[in-house]
Structure formats: structure tokens, C-alpha cells
Design a protein around this motif. Structure first.
Motif, mmCIF file in Angstrom:
data_model
loop_
_atom_site.group_PDB
_atom_site.id
_atom_site.type_symbol
_atom_site.label_atom_id
_atom_site.label_comp_id
_atom_site.label_asym_id
_atom_site.label_seq_id
_atom_site.Cartn_x
_atom_site.Cartn_y
_atom_site.Cartn_z
ATOM 1 N N MET A 1 17.824 13.758 17.305
ATOM 2 C CA MET A 1 16.910 12.701 18.027
ATOM 3 C C MET A 1 17.835 11.622 18.190
ATOM 4 O O MET A 1 18.665 11.226 17.647
ATOM 5 C CB MET A 1 15.653 12.551 17.275
ATOM 6 C CG MET A 1 15.265 11.257 16.591
ATOM 7 S SD MET A 1 14.039 11.309 15.475
ATOM 8 C CE MET A 1 14.570 11.823 13.933
ATOM 9 N N LEU A 2 17.395 11.035 19.511
ATOM 10 C CA LEU A 2 18.162 9.953 20.197
ATOM 11 C C LEU A 2 17.454 8.708 19.347
ATOM 12 O O LEU A 2 16.855 7.781 19.939
ATOM 13 C CB LEU A 2 17.845 9.883 21.410
ATOM 14 C CG LEU A 2 18.453 11.086 22.290
ATOM 15 C CD1 LEU A 2 18.208 10.939 23.766
ATOM 16 C CD2 LEU A 2 20.059 11.042 22.051
ATOM 17 N N ALA B 1 22.816 16.932 26.017
ATOM 18 C CA ALA B 1 23.672 17.296 24.903
ATOM 19 C C ALA B 1 25.057 16.656 24.906
ATOM 20 O O ALA B 1 25.661 16.277 25.749
ATOM 21 C CB ALA B 1 23.921 18.959 25.013
ATOM 22 N N GLN C 1 18.790 17.619 23.404
ATOM 23 C CA GLN C 1 17.749 16.926 23.421
ATOM 24 C C GLN C 1 16.965 17.381 24.590
ATOM 25 O O GLN C 1 17.165 17.080 25.876
ATOM 26 C CB GLN C 1 17.878 15.463 23.539
ATOM 27 C CG GLN C 1 16.591 14.410 23.751
ATOM 28 C CD GLN C 1 15.715 14.291 22.437
ATOM 29 O OE1 GLN C 1 16.313 14.605 21.321
ATOM 30 N NE2 GLN C 1 14.828 13.694 22.212
ATOM 31 N N GLN C 2 15.563 17.899 24.439
ATOM 32 C CA GLN C 2 14.863 18.406 25.426
ATOM 33 C C GLN C 2 13.556 17.419 25.715
ATOM 34 O O GLN C 2 12.937 17.151 24.452
ATOM 35 C CB GLN C 2 14.220 19.864 25.015
ATOM 36 C CG GLN C 2 15.500 20.894 24.829
ATOM 37 C CD GLN C 2 15.090 21.982 24.052
ATOM 38 O OE1 GLN C 2 13.839 22.160 23.590
ATOM 39 N NE2 GLN C 2 15.990 23.015 24.392
ATOM 40 N N ARG D 1 12.521 16.267 21.937
ATOM 41 C CA ARG D 1 12.624 16.704 20.637
ATOM 42 C C ARG D 1 14.112 17.435 20.800
ATOM 43 O O ARG D 1 14.608 17.829 21.705
ATOM 44 C CB ARG D 1 11.567 18.085 20.317
ATOM 45 C CG ARG D 1 11.760 19.205 21.357
ATOM 46 C CD ARG D 1 10.591 20.350 20.669
ATOM 47 N NE ARG D 1 11.233 20.758 19.172
ATOM 48 C CZ ARG D 1 11.859 21.931 19.258
ATOM 49 N NH1 ARG D 1 12.463 22.317 20.276
ATOM 50 N NH2 ARG D 1 12.409 22.455 17.840
ATOM 51 N N THR D 2 14.744 17.458 19.302
ATOM 52 C CA THR D 2 15.994 18.203 19.399
ATOM 53 C C THR D 2 15.918 19.610 19.063
ATOM 54 O O THR D 2 15.201 19.913 18.090
ATOM 55 C CB THR D 2 16.786 17.543 18.388
ATOM 56 O OG1 THR D 2 17.050 16.077 18.697
ATOM 57 C CG2 THR D 2 18.207 17.971 18.256
ATOM 58 N N SER E 1 11.842 16.308 14.830
ATOM 59 C CA SER E 1 12.493 15.603 15.444
ATOM 60 C C SER E 1 11.981 14.709 16.742
ATOM 61 O O SER E 1 12.652 14.475 17.701
ATOM 62 C CB SER E 1 13.913 16.103 15.992
ATOM 63 O OG SER E 1 13.575 17.306 16.935
#
Length: 224
Positions: A1-2, A173, A181-182, A203-204, A210
Motif C-alpha cells: 500500500m502507498l 508498480a 497498486q491498483q 489496493r495492492t 491493503s
């Protein structure tokens, strides 16, 4: 997660609600201010990101983020800076190209500043039929903690079905840091191309728990 500890090592994120950057600048004598609140399972953070055009081809951007105290590796807050160069001549058909260099630093709870990552990205924005636009970022990031360079790939597909609405999906990515990460999101323009409100959810891949939510706004076309 960012998390912010990652964000200040990654590119300054211009162009909310996208994390992937676009091949465009604020324009000569024009500024913009974007701000958002980020929430995940173990994080709350506020971020503000102003940017101004230094002529028609160059944009200087800053990003200041403040997480909940002590949540992210003992950080008090972080600061990123980026310089984006998009020459109008860097165009091939419907594809506009650009470059962005960036770096970051973080203030520690124990005192003092710690240098963050730095990197260089190539940018491309592609106009597609039916009000779609594709943005692609490829480049290299230097991870200070790992003392190594990592390849970065980001892509976002945006769709504007009506003048007041923008919807998008993207993937980001960084090699060697786990799944991509989407993110899905939307923006509603209260004032066309001037004042927008947005929300995103991401989410990852392959990482339960995440999910990251953000809500934010952007104010554009501020003359100086």
C-alpha cells in the motif's frame, strides 16, 4: 500500500485524482493546488501539493504530507519536489511526451531530516477515441534505504463521459516492492477544469487488508 514513507521516495503526484502523471504542465504564470486525505487500515494522512508553471514547458511541484503521529516509521512529515518538462515539440501524432525529475525528504519524530528517494520518469499521454486518454510513466527510482535503483511503471486509462465527470483505472508498480497498486477513481468538476472534487479506492495486488481510500480536491488556473 502507498504509505507516505513510500510516497516521498516516489514521484510527486501531480494531476489528482491520478497517481500516474500526465504529459502536461500548469502553463506560464499559472499555478494549481491539490490536496487530499488518505485513509487505510493503519494510516491517516493529509497531503497538499501545489505546482506552478515556469514558462509554458516547465512546471515546479511540491508535495507536503503529514501522517498520523508516529504511524510511518517515526516520521513527523515528508516533503517532495519535482520538476516536469513537457516541450510542445515532443509530440508524435496523438502522443505527447515529457520528463520529470524528483526527490524527497522526511522529518523524523526524533528530530532531523532524512534524505528520501530520487528518480527520473519518462511521461506519455495518448489521446484515444470516445473521450479516453492513456497516461504512461516509465523510469528509475533510487531507493535510499535499500541503496539500489528500481524500475518504475505506471499506467492510467481515463474516461470523460461528460464534461463534469472523469473516471479512471490505473496500476502502479515498483520493481522489488511486491504487487502492483491498483486504483479506481472519479472526479466531479464543480467548475469546469477549475475546481474539482474526487475520490479514489486502491489496493495492492495479493495483499489482504491493503485497501487505501482518498478524498480530495483540486483548484487549477490560478494566475500569478
Amino acid at each position: 500500500m502507498l504509505l507516505p514513507s513510500v510516497l516521498w521516495a516516489l514521484p510527486v503526484q501531480a494531476g489528482r485524482p491520478l497517481g500516474t502523471d500526465d504529459a502536461g504542465t500548469a502553463g506560464a504564470r499559472t499555478c494549481q493546488v491539490e490536496t487530499w486525505f488518505e485513509s487505510s487500515q493503519d494510516l491517516r494522512a493529509w497531503t497538499v501539493s501545489p505546482a506552478c508553471g515556469l514558462g509554458d514547458a516547465v512546471e515546479l511541484g511540491l508535495e507536503f504530507s503529514r501522517p498520523s503521529p508516529g504511524v510511518v516509521a517515526g516520521e513527523r512529515h515528508s516533503l517532495g519536489v519535482a520538476l516536469k518538462w513537457v516541450d510542445p515539440g515532443w509530440k508524435l501524432g496523438e502522443v505527447q511526451f515529457g520528463l520529470k525529475a524528483h526527490g524527497g525528504t522526511a522529518r523524523q519524530l526524533a528530530g532531523g531530516w532524512a534524505a528520501g528517494g530520487r528518480g527520473l520518469l519518462g511521461l506519455a499521454s495518448i489521446g484515444l477515441p470516445q473521450q479516453f486518454t492513456l497516461h504512461v510513466n516509465l523510469g528509475d527510482e533510487y531507493d535510499r534505504d535499500a541503496r539500489r535503483h528500481r524500475a518504475v511503471a505506471q499506467a492510467a486509462l481515463a474516461w470523460q463521459p461528460a464534461p463534469a465527470w472523469l473516471l479512471f483505472g490505473e496500476a502502479q508498480a515498483v520493481r522489488g516492492t511486491g504487487g502492483a497498486q491498483q486504483t479506481l477513481g472519479l472526479r466531479h468538476w464543480l467548475l469546469a477544469d477549475t475546481l474539482g472534487l474526487d475520490v479514489t479506492g486502491g489496493r495492492t495486488a495479493g495483499a489482504p487488508g491493503s485497501t487505501v481510500w482518498t478524498v480530495g480536491m483540486g483548484w487549477y488556473g490560478i494566475g500569478y
